[in-house]
Scaffold this motif. Structure first.
Motif, PDB file in Angstrom:
ATOM      1  N   ARG A  73       0.678  -1.087   0.167  1.00 31.67           N
ATOM      2  CA  ARG A  73      -0.013   0.047  -0.207  1.00 31.67           C
ATOM      3  C   ARG A  73       0.850   1.339   0.133  1.00 31.67           C
ATOM      4  O   ARG A  73       1.519   1.546   1.023  1.00 31.67           O
ATOM      5  CB  ARG A  73      -0.933  -0.209   1.256  1.00 31.67           C
ATOM      6  CG  ARG A  73      -1.733  -1.218   1.009  1.00 31.67           C
ATOM      7  CD  ARG A  73      -2.504  -1.136   2.524  1.00 31.67           C
ATOM      8  NE  ARG A  73      -3.586  -2.221   2.552  1.00 31.67           N
ATOM      9  CZ  ARG A  73      -4.298  -2.835   3.425  1.00 31.67           C
ATOM     10  NH1 ARG A  73      -4.055  -2.251   4.841  1.00 31.67           N
ATOM     11  NH2 ARG A  73      -5.192  -3.851   3.359  1.00 31.67           N
ATOM     12  N   ARG A  75       0.569   4.199   0.017  1.00 32.50           N
ATOM     13  CA  ARG A  75       0.392   5.592   1.125  1.00 32.50           C
ATOM     14  C   ARG A  75       0.911   5.220   2.385  1.00 32.50           C
ATOM     15  O   ARG A  75       1.472   5.888   3.034  1.00 32.50           O
ATOM     16  CB  ARG A  75      -1.111   5.588   1.144  1.00 32.50           C
ATOM     17  CG  ARG A  75      -2.092   6.288  -0.166  1.00 32.50           C
ATOM     18  CD  ARG A  75      -3.344   6.584   0.108  1.00 32.50           C
ATOM     19  NE  ARG A  75      -3.979   7.147  -0.858  1.00 32.50           N
ATOM     20  CZ  ARG A  75      -5.274   7.500  -0.983  1.00 32.50           C
ATOM     21  NH1 ARG A  75      -6.031   7.091   0.163  1.00 32.50           N
ATOM     22  NH2 ARG A  75      -5.769   7.920  -1.870  1.00 32.50           N
ATOM     23  N   GLU A  76       0.896   3.958   2.763  1.00 33.07           N
ATOM     24  CA  GLU A  76       1.730   3.516   4.057  1.00 33.07           C
ATOM     25  C   GLU A  76       3.197   3.469   3.937  1.00 33.07           C
ATOM     26  O   GLU A  76       3.749   3.632   5.056  1.00 33.07           O
ATOM     27  CB  GLU A  76       1.250   1.945   4.617  1.00 33.07           C
ATOM     28  CG  GLU A  76      -0.304   2.085   4.778  1.00 33.07           C
ATOM     29  CD  GLU A  76      -0.514   0.398   4.888  1.00 33.07           C
ATOM     30  OE1 GLU A  76       0.199  -0.425   5.058  1.00 33.07           O
ATOM     31  OE2 GLU A  76      -1.970   0.340   5.259  1.00 33.07           O
ATOM     32  N   GLN A  77       3.690   3.756   2.546  1.00 34.20           N
ATOM     33  CA  GLN A  77       5.106   3.687   2.752  1.00 34.20           C
ATOM     34  C   GLN A  77       5.895   5.042   2.333  1.00 34.20           C
ATOM     35  O   GLN A  77       6.855   5.515   2.069  1.00 34.20           O
ATOM     36  CB  GLN A  77       5.715   2.868   1.650  1.00 34.20           C
ATOM     37  CG  GLN A  77       6.075   1.447   2.162  1.00 34.20           C
ATOM     38  CD  GLN A  77       6.820   0.670   0.918  1.00 34.20           C
ATOM     39  OE1 GLN A  77       6.282   0.517  -0.215  1.00 34.20           O
ATOM     40  NE2 GLN A  77       8.105   0.350   1.656  1.00 34.20           N
ATOM     41  N   HIS A 179       7.705  -4.218  -1.127  1.00 39.66           N
ATOM     42  CA  HIS A 179       7.769  -2.987  -0.523  1.00 39.66           C
ATOM     43  C   HIS A 179       9.279  -2.509  -0.951  1.00 39.66           C
ATOM     44  O   HIS A 179       9.451  -1.221  -0.549  1.00 39.66           O
ATOM     45  CB  HIS A 179       7.750  -3.413   1.048  1.00 39.66           C
ATOM     46  CG  HIS A 179       6.379  -3.384   1.580  1.00 39.66           C
ATOM     47  ND1 HIS A 179       5.582  -4.179   1.448  1.00 39.66           N
ATOM     48  CD2 HIS A 179       5.766  -2.422   2.441  1.00 39.66           C
ATOM     49  CE1 HIS A 179       4.480  -4.010   2.159  1.00 39.66           C
ATOM     50  NE2 HIS A 179       4.471  -2.782   2.630  1.00 39.66           N
TER      51      HIS A 179
END
Length: 254
Positions: A73, A75-77, A179
């Motif tokens: 995701r 946005r979480e990174q 990721h």
């Protein structure tokens, strides 16, 4: 339009496709693209700058594919990506201050260690494990170190991010791969912000290679999501070992 002869452009496009495929799965695409650019007549700075240009497209494509598949995701990174971008830019800016020969001696040993870790450590799979450090600590230690290394030198960046996510953050192999792409994409952008004003970029060749990178990265990411650790783990071992051998050859041949 292109900085080299047409037949060399075709070979560079083929190299970029292969680099994008490898990089989207295990990192290490620069092992293919940088030597190809050097053989085509690019100076070391031109090869590094042009490689960052085309490689950014490949990393972005792989990131999009993994995000669409639900494995990351973005946005979480954002926070970690911002750190990686800044570190990549810093690494590129100080590249001329530290002798590259120092890293050329150290990095083969580190890469062989990466290969040995993924080859020999039991239990590596797509399943998550217990994290050894909290993500904020990971973001403030591992991310800037690897991001700066990417801006300064480059080979093995994806492998180092991958090992950090697996060994320290407790991610499964496929999730770690996904990721890794956003952080690698960000460090490439940071490096590009430094290289573009330098005038060392081969724009025609770089953009042609970028198209091939997109195709190779898209194919590689789809295969990685379908097969998972059974594909990523052995390819990572092969790529890390190959990079180490190439760097050792450069050290002793030079």
């Amino acid at each position: 339009m292109f900085e080299v002869l047409p037949h060399l452009v075709l070979l560079l496009i083929l190299a970029a496709f292969l680099a994008g495929f490898i990089d989207s799965i295990a990192g290490g695409g620069g092992l293919v693209s940088v030597p190809a650019l050097l053989l085509a007549g690019a100076s070391p700075v031109e090869a590094l700058a042009t490689n960052k240009l085309q490689g950014t497209f490949g990393a972005g494509t792989a990131l999009f594919a993994y995000a669409r598949g639900g494995h990351v995701r973005p946005r979480e990174q954002v926070g970690m990506a911002a750190i990686s971008l800044g570190a990549g830019a810093a690494g590129a800016m100080v590249a001329h201050l530290i002798p590259a020969e120092v890293l050329r001696v150290i990095m083969p040993v580190v890469l062989i260690g990466v290969a040995a870790f993924f080859a020999l450590k039991p239990g590596l799979s797509d399943d998550a494990s217990a994290a050894r450090i909290p993500l904020p600590v990971f973001a403030l230690t591992v991310v800037p170190l690897v991001g700066a290394y990417d801006g300064f030198f480059g080979p093995g960046t994806g492998s180092f991010f991958m090992m950090g996510f697996v060994l320290l953050a407790g991610y499964g192999v496929l999730r770690a791969t996904a990721h890794t792409k956003m952080l690698n994409f960000a460090s490439n952008i940071g490096s590009l912000l430094v290289f573009i004003p330098s005038g060392a970029m081969w724009w025609g060749v770089g953009l042609a290679m970028a198209v091939a990178q997109v195709a190779g990265a898209s194919l590689g990411a789809r295969l990685a999501m379908r097969v998972g650790a059974r594909l990523i783990r052995p390819l990572l071992v092969v790529v890390s070992t190959a990079m180490a051998l190439r760097l050792l050859w450069q050290v002793f041949a030079g």
